[in-house]
Design an enzyme around this catalytic site. Sequence first.
Site: not given
Ligand code: NAD
Length: 464
Positions: A251, A217
């Site tokens: 998002c 997602e």
């Molecule tokens: P992110 O990708 O930085 O982090 C998401 C999760 O992944 C967190 O739990 C984080 O700890 C983990 N993570 C971070 N780096 C990682 C790595 N290198 N390896 C493994 N895991 C890792 O995203 P965010 O900043 O928490 O959220 C914002 C993003 O999420 C935006 O791009 C937004 O559009 C997207 N988003 C999508 C939806 C959806 O339903 N499609 C909903 C909310 C947010």
Amino acid sequence: MSDSLRPEAARAVAERARTFFAAGSTLSESARRKRLLALRAGIEKFEEKIYAALKQDLGKPKMEAYPAEIGITIGEINHLLSGLAGWMKPRSVHTPLVAMPGRSMLVPEPLGTALIIAPWNYPFQLAVHPLAGAIAAGCNIVLKPSELSPATSAVLEAMLVDTFGNDGFVQVVQGGPAASTALLEEKWDLVFFTGSTHVGRIVAQAAAKHLTPTVLELGGKSPTFIAADVDLAVTARRITWGKFYNAGQTCIAPDYVLVDESIHDAFIAAMKSAIAQLFGTDPQSSPDFGRIISDRHWSRLETLKSGGTVALGGESDAKTRYVAPTLLTNVDEKSPLMQEEIFGPLLPIIKVKSVDAAIAFIKARPKPLALYAFTRSDALAEKILSSCSSGGAVINDVLLHISVPDLPFGGVGDSGMGGYHGRHSFEVFSHLKGVVKKPFWMDLKLRYPPYRESLLGLFKRLME
Ligand code: NAD
């Protein structure tokens, strides 16, 4: 919060989860129902603590926290409870002559242990909503909430331990990328990831090593097209609401606007008036406008602002991580503002000459998570929907598709894969096993060797 998880600790979490699932206590309808009811009661019990944590992490007003975090999740649990019995039943499908006599069906079975990795922007909803789907499907869960919303992540853990105890049904692992990385070294039956496209790629690669299926997602730049024939006041009010909800950290927020050039100035005037209506002339003092999650994201937004001319807003405050609702015109399409997902309260507004120009603009970029078009013309709306691929779409409003449990919520292409909510959640955490049941009373010899080529014509009639 420490961001480390030793490989042995990650292994122990995975083994505990697998052992729990293998014991079979997640499978029956009554067990699923009982746990969904317990989850709902747990949310209700922790409701005030959830509001307080969301306020602390994101300055989230209660009137955003309830609908977008708690209400949507309780609604989902109720929807899962009402559909569960029917969805769990085997579904008969047509049996062709070649397999007759017999019955064919799809039998849903839980995938097993699901690893759910959640983001910080709706830190409660985006952890518990998929978790409810996993419970409905008969899975057990390891949840890794976001390290960037520490107050909500702590309340989540407290609520889940209080609700389910500590027997291995739900295990919460706190931490950031290092904890995720350690968990992703293990084999899961499904990885359900919500977050950025960049990290989504890392997650998909890690899961591929174990051939683990993933639901991704992700995010991206969701466009909004505005035709010349709209009701400008209503359009501006809806966009203002959806863009600045959670201070733009949604998002599916409209990332940028493509507006028919003939109403460009009128649209900007309508947006200014809508922003004043919703947040007053000083949004910084509005109790209804949130704050940016971290210093890093605040600085990122400061840099993005330079990709356009400020038509309204532009103010910010590092100490409270405030960024004003900001309208940007004369946008540089090559700047980071138009290259990366904004994820904050900055709205670039770009003039387009025609709907065809808007479609070309959208199609020249990765497939977005959401697409919004405002027009009174059904033909124009249909043209946009059929020309542009997107995870979801709304005509004449924004965000609302997420609130319809029968619509799969998810992306396509760079914005993700796999949809969930309601029945789609049940299915995404299930494997639909194809089953054929045969009786013994008839056993035609035609299919067995020694083969007789003279039967080829009969085979053709049976199979084609
Ligand atoms: P992110 O990708 O930085 O982090 C998401 C999760 O992944 C967190 O739990 C984080 O700890 C983990 N993570 C971070 N780096 C990682 C790595 N290198 N390896 C493994 N895991 C890792 O995203 P965010 O900043 O928490 O959220 C914002 C993003 O999420 C935006 O791009 C937004 O559009 C997207 N988003 C999508 C939806 C959806 O339903 N499609 C909903 C909310 C947010």
